[in-house]
Motif scaffolding. Sequence first.
Motif, PDB file in Angstrom:
ATOM      1  N   THR A  38       0.834  -1.208   0.000  1.00 20.58           N
ATOM      2  CA  THR A  38       0.000   0.000   0.000  1.00 20.58           C
ATOM      3  C   THR A  38       0.862   1.249   0.000  1.00 20.58           C
ATOM      4  O   THR A  38       0.592   2.214  -0.735  1.00 20.58           O
ATOM      5  N   ILE A  39       1.911   1.249   0.814  1.00 19.36           N
ATOM      6  CA  ILE A  39       2.836   2.394   0.836  1.00 19.36           C
ATOM      7  C   ILE A  39       3.519   2.546  -0.512  1.00 19.36           C
ATOM      8  O   ILE A  39       3.666   3.663  -1.039  1.00 19.36           O
ATOM      9  N   ALA A  40       3.941   1.412  -1.104  1.00 16.81           N
ATOM     10  CA  ALA A  40       4.579   1.463  -2.423  1.00 16.81           C
ATOM     11  C   ALA A  40       3.615   2.017  -3.466  1.00 16.81           C
ATOM     12  O   ALA A  40       4.020   2.797  -4.342  1.00 16.81           O
ATOM     13  N   VAL A  50       0.919  -4.472  -7.752  1.00 19.57           N
ATOM     14  CA  VAL A  50       0.943  -5.927  -7.571  1.00 19.57           C
ATOM     15  C   VAL A  50       1.030  -6.641  -8.920  1.00 19.57           C
ATOM     16  O   VAL A  50       1.817  -7.588  -9.083  1.00 19.57           O
ATOM     17  N   ILE A  51       0.259  -6.190  -9.897  1.00 16.94           N
ATOM     18  CA  ILE A  51       0.305  -6.813 -11.227  1.00 16.94           C
ATOM     19  C   ILE A  51       1.696  -6.660 -11.842  1.00 16.94           C
ATOM     20  O   ILE A  51       2.226  -7.604 -12.457  1.00 16.94           O
ATOM     21  N   ILE A  72      -2.589 -16.626  -5.235  1.00 17.90           N
ATOM     22  CA  ILE A  72      -3.791 -16.592  -6.069  1.00 17.90           C
ATOM     23  C   ILE A  72      -4.723 -15.471  -5.609  1.00 17.90           C
ATOM     24  O   ILE A  72      -5.235 -14.691  -6.418  1.00 17.90           O
ATOM     25  N   ALA A  73      -4.948 -15.398  -4.289  1.00 17.58           N
ATOM     26  CA  ALA A  73      -5.880 -14.405  -3.752  1.00 17.58           C
ATOM     27  C   ALA A  73      -5.384 -12.986  -4.000  1.00 17.58           C
ATOM     28  O   ALA A  73      -6.173 -12.096  -4.370  1.00 17.58           O
ATOM     29  N   LEU A  74      -4.084 -12.741  -3.816  1.00 22.35           N
ATOM     30  CA  LEU A  74      -3.536 -11.393  -3.986  1.00 22.35           C
ATOM     31  C   LEU A  74      -3.671 -10.923  -5.429  1.00 22.35           C
ATOM     32  O   LEU A  74      -4.070  -9.773  -5.684  1.00 22.35           O
ATOM     33  N   LEU A  75      -3.377 -11.785  -6.387  1.00 23.80           N
ATOM     34  CA  LEU A  75      -3.495 -11.391  -7.788  1.00 23.80           C
ATOM     35  C   LEU A  75      -4.949 -11.158  -8.167  1.00 23.80           C
ATOM     36  O   LEU A  75      -5.266 -10.222  -8.913  1.00 23.80           O
ATOM     37  N   THR A  81      -6.571   2.126  -4.363  1.00 23.99           N
ATOM     38  CA  THR A  81      -6.769   0.699  -4.632  1.00 23.99           C
ATOM     39  C   THR A  81      -6.331   0.329  -6.046  1.00 23.99           C
ATOM     40  O   THR A  81      -5.761  -0.746  -6.264  1.00 23.99           O
ATOM     41  N   ALA A  82      -6.607   1.217  -7.010  1.00 24.29           N
ATOM     42  CA  ALA A  82      -6.179   0.948  -8.389  1.00 24.29           C
ATOM     43  C   ALA A  82      -4.664   0.911  -8.483  1.00 24.29           C
ATOM     44  O   ALA A  82      -4.100   0.047  -9.163  1.00 24.29           O
TER      45      ALA A  82
END
Length: 307
Positions: free
Chosen positions: A18-20, A53-54, A284-287, A46-47
């Motif tokens: 989140t910080i990143a 993450v992607i 899986i959940a994070l992606l 959030t976007a």
Amino acid sequence: MTIGSFALYGLSLLVVLTIAAWIVKRVAVVVAPSDYAYVLKTAPLTAWFGIVVIFIYVMLAVLAPAFAPFSETAIVASEYEPWGAPYYLGTDSLGRDMLSRLIFAARNTVGIAFLTTLLAFFLGGLMGLLASTLGGWIDQVFSRAVDVLMAIPQLIFALLLLTIVGTNIVNLILVIAVLDSTRVYRLSRAVAMNVVVMDYVEAAKLRGEGLGWLIRREILPNITAPLIAEFGLRFCFVFLTISALSFLGLGIQPPTADWGSMVRDNATLITFGDPTPLMPAAAIALLTVAVNFVVDWMLHRSSGLKD
């Protein structure tokens, strides 16, 4: 490593990401051209979390051999080694490094899911555009065929077909792409039907424009936004389906690393309070969450809603 410690590490990782995301957003707004600065500035955190993450997943998938400390299939120690250097996430039931297999699984699971989603969109999107533009018996044949395929639960149908044709990667991609193209067909046909009745499409037909020109120049540009959003959602469903099939033994086959099969192979450790099987499940959940964050933002932008 206990499950409680694993949960604490997971929470810390979410805080770091989140910080990143916040830092990346600030930097992007400053360095981006003025035409894009407002769009980047108004994008929710959030976007940006999803974008970060992607990006990390893509880098791990593309550069897996550079990031992984060991080979994907190498047996480097005894089975179920505890967490710690040089096996930072321990080893699996065969003594393979879990961290290395997690990284290589990002390439296999996400890469195959991406190719499958592309093929599903090509098949379903093309059929939907043809059905909406041509209408008549072509629309009826395509729609009834799709109705038949959608009448059977997708996972059960995929299990049946893969049992018949075999479980290699090519068959896996083709089976899931054909089954998933039915959902793409429904969406592309529905949104295209709202465009083909417009006056500018009728004017193009009167000018004598061909089918290809009508689809490329008049219809497709006006339905791109919902199709892009659907691509993100469909990608999530596809790689979740692949992981589920691998967990059941009919997806990506050993020794190829895959998150679904990694959960199955190490599931017995849960009874001893070892969180190792939760690592691929968490990946899986994070992606899934990250892709949905980005898709939600894209849907909000394409809908024209105001904050």
